[in-house]
Design a protein around this motif. Structure first.
Motif, PDB file in Angstrom:
ATOM      1  N   THR A  71      -0.548  -1.933  -2.225  1.00 46.73           N
ATOM      2  CA  THR A  71      -0.255  -1.678  -3.636  1.00 46.73           C
ATOM      3  C   THR A  71       0.976  -0.780  -3.779  1.00 46.73           C
ATOM      4  O   THR A  71       1.262  -0.284  -4.861  1.00 46.73           O
ATOM      5  CB  THR A  71      -1.453  -1.034  -4.353  1.00 46.73           C
ATOM      6  OG1 THR A  71      -1.854   0.124  -3.626  1.00 46.73           O
ATOM      7  CG2 THR A  71      -2.604  -2.026  -4.475  1.00 46.73           C
ATOM      8  N   VAL A 102      -8.582  -4.162  -7.311  1.00 48.69           N
ATOM      9  CA  VAL A 102      -7.424  -3.278  -7.429  1.00 48.69           C
ATOM     10  C   VAL A 102      -7.507  -2.589  -8.792  1.00 48.69           C
ATOM     11  O   VAL A 102      -7.644  -3.259  -9.817  1.00 48.69           O
ATOM     12  CB  VAL A 102      -6.099  -4.080  -7.336  1.00 48.69           C
ATOM     13  CG1 VAL A 102      -4.901  -3.183  -7.563  1.00 48.69           C
ATOM     14  CG2 VAL A 102      -5.997  -4.813  -6.006  1.00 48.69           C
ATOM     15  N   GLN A 108       0.107  -2.732 -12.156  1.00 54.37           N
ATOM     16  CA  GLN A 108       0.015  -2.421 -10.729  1.00 54.37           C
ATOM     17  C   GLN A 108       0.710  -3.522  -9.945  1.00 54.37           C
ATOM     18  O   GLN A 108       0.421  -4.704 -10.143  1.00 54.37           O
ATOM     19  CB  GLN A 108      -1.448  -2.316 -10.293  1.00 54.37           C
ATOM     20  CG  GLN A 108      -1.633  -2.082  -8.805  1.00 54.37           C
ATOM     21  CD  GLN A 108      -1.035  -0.760  -8.345  1.00 54.37           C
ATOM     22  OE1 GLN A 108      -1.388   0.294  -8.843  1.00 54.37           O
ATOM     23  NE2 GLN A 108      -0.114  -0.828  -7.387  1.00 54.37           N
ATOM     24  N   VAL A 110       1.394  -5.561  -6.470  1.00 54.52           N
ATOM     25  CA  VAL A 110       0.724  -5.927  -5.225  1.00 54.52           C
ATOM     26  C   VAL A 110       1.785  -6.583  -4.348  1.00 54.52           C
ATOM     27  O   VAL A 110       2.452  -7.530  -4.769  1.00 54.52           O
ATOM     28  CB  VAL A 110      -0.458  -6.894  -5.468  1.00 54.52           C
ATOM     29  CG1 VAL A 110      -1.060  -7.346  -4.149  1.00 54.52           C
ATOM     30  CG2 VAL A 110      -1.512  -6.236  -6.352  1.00 54.52           C
ATOM     31  N   SER A 130       6.127  -9.927  -4.148  1.00 50.89           N
ATOM     32  CA  SER A 130       5.178  -9.076  -4.863  1.00 50.89           C
ATOM     33  C   SER A 130       4.903  -9.678  -6.230  1.00 50.89           C
ATOM     34  O   SER A 130       5.659 -10.521  -6.716  1.00 50.89           O
ATOM     35  CB  SER A 130       5.733  -7.657  -5.014  1.00 50.89           C
ATOM     36  OG  SER A 130       6.871  -7.656  -5.861  1.00 50.89           O
TER      37      SER A 130
END
Length: 163
Positions: A71, A102, A108, A110, A130
């Motif tokens: 993350t 998550v 967020q 990843v 990502s």
């Protein structure tokens, strides 16, 4: 507010190239002295034929990635949120179940990484792409985003949902 995203699966469309350098350019540079010989122009034209380029490309792309997720844009298995233990092999058309939650506050990222061994021709772990997950995705059902790396020539779908 905080939401929980679950990464349901990762689908490998195309793994990273198996080399950390431009194989086609290396092959052409090695053949450069041959191109200078009488009749070498024919060989040079053959080297530019799309089928030859595709053969080189296919040879470079045969190896699966050793996939793990983080993350943060920090490589290394100690930063991985998935898997527990060794990375998972991901080849073209592989659907890899993940099932990892998550926490999402606002959004967020990843990151998908390929674990490399280093060594003479190796390098640090490579970023395969990502995706950004938003808590605004909550309740929208199954979602899918494309993770892509221009440098590694990799393409992955990250399938997830947010509760």
């Amino acid at each position: 507010m905080t939401a929980t995203a679950t990464i349901d699966e990762v689908v490998c469309l195309r793994p990273a190239t198996s080399t950390d350098f431009d194989l086609e350019a290396v092959v052409k540079s090695l053949l450069e002295p041959v191109f200078a010989l009488p009749g070498g122009g024919v060989l040079e034209r053959l080297a530019d034929i799309a089928q030859v380029e595709q053969m080189i490309s296919d040879a470079v792309n045969e190896q699966p990635d050793d996939l793990y997720l983080t993350t943060a844009e920090s490589s290394g298995m100690d930063n991985a949120i998935w898997p527990d233990g060794d990375p998972v092999q991901a080849g073209a058309r592989d659907r890899i179940p993940v099932g990892v939650p998550v926490t999402v506050e606002g959004s967020q990222d990843v990151f998908l990484f390929d674990k490399d061994e280093g060594g003479l021709f190796g390098s640090d772990d490579d970023v395969l792409g990502s995706v950004t997950i938003s808590e605004d995705d909550r309740g929208m059902g199954p979602l899918s985003k494309l993770a892509h790396s221009e440098e590694e020539h990799s393409f992955y779908y990250v399938n997830y949902h947010v509760d």
